[in-house]
Design an enzyme around this catalytic site. Structure first.
Site, PDB file in Angstrom:
ATOM      1  N   PRO A  70      -1.039 -11.736  10.049  1.00 26.35           N
ATOM      2  CG  PRO A  70      -0.821 -14.038   9.775  1.00 26.35           C
ATOM      3  CD  PRO A  70      -0.071 -12.826  10.215  1.00 26.35           C
ATOM      4  CD  GLU A  71      -6.630  -8.172  11.508  1.00 22.20           C
ATOM      5  OE1 GLU A  71      -7.745  -8.532  11.922  1.00 22.20           O
ATOM      6  OE2 GLU A  71      -6.152  -7.053  11.745  1.00 22.20           O
TER       7      GLU A  71
END
Ligand SMILES: [Zn+2]
Length: 285
Positions: free
Chosen positions: A2-3
């Site tokens: 995830p960013e």
């Protein structure tokens, strides 16, 4: 992985659904999910039980919930970690690792993680520049979405590194929260190849690059919605709601949205970099 925008969606979800609620019981279904809590699963459960979860906070891609006892519950999402809010009695997920029940009898918080790279831990808070942070997060710089982010200082830090600009952009101690995908997108917007030396960028170009990185993350957040269902799919890496808008990342051999040249993929730190050969020429030498 995830960013930052995805982690922010999780933070908002936690804040909305668990803040102010008191933990009644903790169930650790897989010890690996608690391995970063060095005192072990039993200690984790004992110390967390009876505490109220307060504000959900984030620094870069690090996420935690303040606890009424003065410490915090730190969540590492790893590659596939998810925080889910589910009604009591809903069937367990296949990869359910930790369950928190609340004294109000309402929906429980579940940490689900297929690949078990993520996990939960209790952390002491330390004061850094007037902000209380988990000790494990103290070295992480503010991210561009942080209200106290200082763009002038960030530009100076970026230009102060004798390294390639993409590496500098990914260095979480300079500016946090910019991951591989959004770094490539920002570099394309700024028409810079990631191998350009960071210390040779003009102040204006470095500022433009950071502004693009910030903008692309805000756009991703805008498309992410705020529902916990959307986040489930997204954090799992299966949907990638922002994919449609990406200009270069994952688009090898597809035409550049600006000039039509085929996008190239190059190896980068065990991952890949995507760029346009025409808009973003490799530096000479
Ligand atoms: Zn191009």
């Amino acid at each position: 992985m995830p960013e930052l925008p995805e982690v922010e969606v999780v933070r908002r979800g936690l804040h909305e659904h668990v803040a102010g609620r008191t933990v009644d019981a903790v169930e650790v279904l897989h010890p690996r999910a608690i391995r970063r809590h060095l005192a072990g699963a039993a200690d984790f459960a004992l110390r967390l039980t009876g505490q109220r979860l307060d504000a959900a906070r984030r620094r870069g891609k690090y996420l935690w919930v303040d606890l009424s006892g003065g410490d915090a519950m730190l969540a590492h999402l790893g590659m596939s970690g998810q925080m889910l809010v589910q009604p009591v009695g809903a069937p367990d997920e296949k990869h359910l690792r930790v369950r928190l029940r609340f004294t109000d009898g309402g929906p429980e918080l579940r940490f689900v993680d297929q690949r078990t790279f993520g996990g939960l831990a209790l952390a002491d808070l330390v004061e850094v520049d007037g902000t209380r942070l988990p000790r494990q997060v103290a070295h992480i710089a503010r991210d561009p979405m942080d209200p106290a982010f200082d763009p002038v200082a960030a530009v100076a830090a970026l230009r102060g590194r004798r390294t390639e600009v993409k590496r500098a952009l990914l260095d979480q101690t300079l500016v946090s929260g910019v991951g591989n995908i959004y770094a490539d997108e920002a570099l394309w917007r700024a028409r810079l190849h990631g191998l350009r030396p960071a210390d040779k960028l003009t102040r204006a170009k470095a500022a433009e690059l950071l502004a693009h990185a910030t903008q692309v993350m805000y756009e991703a957040l805008g498309e992410g919605g705020t529902s916990f269902d959307a986040l489930y799919v997204n954090v799992n890496g299966q949907s990638g709601y922002f994919d449609r808008s990406l200009a270069v990342y994952g688009r090898e051999d597809e035409p550049c949205r600006r000039c039509g040249t085929a996008i190239r993929r190059e190896p980068f730190m065990n991952r890949s970099s995507y760029s346009c050969p025409r808009c973003q020429p490799r530096p000479r030498g």
